[in-house]
Design an enzyme around this catalytic site. Structure first.
Site, PDB file in Angstrom:
ATOM      1  N   GLU A 181       7.953 -19.464  20.304  1.00 25.08           N
ATOM      2  CA  GLU A 181       7.734 -20.835  20.803  1.00 25.08           C
ATOM      3  C   GLU A 181       6.428 -21.435  20.283  1.00 25.08           C
ATOM      4  O   GLU A 181       6.347 -22.620  19.964  1.00 25.08           O
ATOM      5  CB  GLU A 181       7.736 -20.815  22.333  1.00 25.08           C
ATOM      6  N   LYS A 202       7.141 -26.062  10.049  1.00 26.50           N
ATOM      7  CA  LYS A 202       7.676 -26.358  11.376  1.00 26.50           C
ATOM      8  C   LYS A 202       9.030 -27.066  11.266  1.00 26.50           C
ATOM      9  O   LYS A 202       9.943 -26.815  12.064  1.00 26.50           O
ATOM     10  CB  LYS A 202       6.679 -27.208  12.150  1.00 26.50           C
TER      11      LYS A 202
END
Lengths: 430, 430
Positions: free
Chosen positions: B130, B206
């Site tokens: 995460e 990302k």
């Protein structure tokens, strides 16, 4: 991938239920891949079996919800009936029969979540309810899983789309409450009986669920202080506007400074237009979470509606099915912190008030004395005069609800104070 | 609750690692309650063992990271070293020795996530990450779990705080890129070598991770089209302002209309000031997710920093420890959709261009002809004249990158076109 399907019973086939059934059919392949086994709709409990339901095999329809959950071959029960009974009995019966449960039922979770969680733990099944708060916005999973290593201090949210639509209309058009409610009803944002929304019951149930998850304690709807928006006037909204604020119905859950208590309240409040929640328009929902390490997080999206709510239900369904396959369960109730719930009288916020006073010397001094007596410190005073009357627009520093109430009571007794209006909390933190 | 602690090895003890260690100590009781067993920091691999690290027992420090992960008694390895090697070898060794892994390593996940996921599956351990995208913002768990029953069509995000800080400063102060970068460096928002941030490598990694999770397919950093912000000028930002837009570095992941492909790109783009992403200021991150049933969701929060990133790591740690206790694992890689990644030339967006042209009759007609020839339809033209020269500010309708490039190449060949500047994508959807 396992070929034997997992069997799902659907309780309720209204706006949300029919959307759940539709997606289960149209996205069957994707769901199977993500779960690791196909899912099969094994039965749908409805009240009116005669009604045609597009895409649902009529043979699956039954009016015998109890028989369906007790059939013995059901892996997961999806409950989208709402309300306390028969939903609670059906969920408990489902769990007793080994089924995990996905529910969108905020009222039940907020009133008697403890009973449901205890039954889930006893029978080794899951109870997931992402859809019960803020529709499609992933909020409960982040709170109970992503932030499980952090300490949440405050949750501040717009969790009711109907009231946000009404307040947004009042702000953008200058309409009064009744007129804005009419528009919301016509556009389908408000139900025929809007009580649960406009009186804040819906938001209070969600606040209870959020507070419980955020603070790892038990909070019920009855613990939540609640004021609706029916007394918010066009004048209040205009007054907020002059302060560069907007009126929102907020659900506020806070950890007490003492570390042993929490508070949860739902009421209209003025917030600065620069606050991210101020720009939440129409029927959207958004929730701000302030935690020790993560800082301020915001989650935003559609808070209601068939498809968004179904998205949340199906996310839970995938998780619960995965758990079934791996013969485990997800996180259960986490209420170990066992915090007390503080009464609203102890809640600390800032306040806005309009005082109609006689326009003569010494009035402000008399008024200020009353505030000081009750330890309510004044932040700003704006004086608006007209023909012998004057209005004092006062915003206080942070004070308890009890101190403010005592101040207002004493002010009402002063001869020079003709009326007090526009009493509203001002939330500036966060 | 189990009394035997779960043992955690920490690889790296910089800004994030030290914060993870600190929270593990200060919040030990809460973590134990939420996991169902205490967690114990069993070792910390560092490069400089001599340095004093507040709150960490010096006896836990070691320079032998490999020895630590192979010790055999480690339940979970937390990797916050970053970079490809030795992080990858250490993670693989940890998994081989039965440890689950929590990582914040976006570069590694984006380059070789497939190898790590395969190893996790082979050894029956968890791989959670995460913290690798958008710091503390719960984003990967919502994508891979909450939206598991939905179909995501587009992810649009500000996922790099450094570049957002720079662009925000350029917008609010009128500064040029170099000046704004200087300020970011002085305030600690940019590293001494800011290449990874300002050239978009960080955001591209990302984007790859987000695209993979959103579309259940495999996307690596090399698949992501990437442009940084070094060529964004004060004039571009001013030009955006006249259109009531703001320039942001966006990561955009889209499902192709054909259903068999995806695209992922990172580049500066103009977005309307009314878009929720436009109000993301300073070093904050925010990600918009558009899905079929849920609609538009937004997740907002601090995208970096020791404490926020540690919050995400600890959330994963709790989940992974819970899985260990119940002898299961969470969702692994979901790449079944196996979609192709489209080249950027096929990406469709709107474009903004400034053309310096000779101020004589027929110029606009000549320019418009070139656009039409390449099937690039013009939305608006604004003409600004000065002394024999003129500037045409053109915004196109949606066009492919390839068509726009061909148009620009041909325009550059026209005698009447003196210069073309301010070529920037305009994102108006969502």
């Amino acid at each position: 991938m396992r070929t034997q399907p997992l069997k799902v019973a659907l309780l309720g086939c209204g706006v949300v239920g029919s959307e759940v059934a539709r997606i289960m059919t149209t996205h069957a392949t994707d769901l199977a891949q993500r779960i690791g086994a196909p899912v099969e709709l094994a039965g749908v409990a409805v009240r009116r079996p005669g009604r045609v339901r597009e895409g649902i095999d009529p043979a699956l329809l039954t009016t015998d919800a109890e028989g369906l959950v007790k059939r013995g071959d059901i892996d997961v029960v999806v409950e989208v009936i709402g309300g306390i009974e028969p939903a609670r009995s059906l969920i408990l019966a489902a769990m007793e029969n080994g089924a995990s449960v996905v529910s969108a039922n905020k009222a039940l979770l907020a009133e008697d979540g403890a009973t449901l969680h205890a039954a889930a733990a006893k029978h080794g099944v899951d109870l997931y309810y992402e859809a019960s708060v803020a529709g499609a916005i992933p909020l409960l999973r982040p709170l109970r899983e992503s932030l499980a290593g952090d300490k949440v201090n405050r949750v501040l949210g717009i969790v009711n789309g109907t009231t946000n639509f009404i307040l947004d209309r009042m702000d953008s058009t200058g309409a009064g409450f009744a007129e804005a409610l009419d528009e919301a009803t016509q556009l389908g944002y408000a139900e025929a009986d809007p009580t649960a929304d406009i009186e804040g019951f819906d938001a209070a149930a969600k606040a209870a669920i959020l507070a419980g998850l955020a603070f790892h304690t038990r909070v019920t709807a009855a613990d939540v202080y609640r004021e609706g928006i029916t007394e918010v006037t066009a004048a209040d909204v205009a007054s907020a506007r002059t302060m560069d604020c907007v009126v929102k119905l907020l659900a506020i859950c806070e950890r007490g400074a003492d570390g042993t208590s929490v508070s949860a309240r739902v009421h209209p409040a003025m917030i600065p237009r620069s606050h991210p929640l101020a720009s939440v328009r129409e029927a959207y929902n958004a929730v701000f979470v302030e935690s020790e390490a993560a800082g301020s997080l915001m989650f935003y999206g559609p808070g209601a509606g068939g498809a968004p709510t179904a998205s949340a239900v199906l996310g839970d369904l995938v998780a619960v099915c995965r758990n079934k396959l791996s013969e485990t369960t997800g996180p259960g109730e986490s209420a170990y912190a066992n915090l007390s719930v503080r009464p609203v009288g102890e809640a600390v916020t800032r306040y806005h008030l309009n005082l109609d006073v006689a326009d003569k010397p010494g009035v402000l001094a008399s008024v200020a004395t009353v505030f000081a007596k009750h330890d309510v410190s004044i932040d700003t005073v704006r004086q608006q005069g007209r023909d012998g009357d004057a209005t004092l627009v006062i915003v206080t520093h942070s004070a308890t609800d009890a101190a403010l109430s005592a101040t207002v009571a004493e002010l009402r007794g002063l001869e020079i104070v003709r009326d007090i209006a526009g009493i509203m909390r001002v939330e500036t933190q966060g």
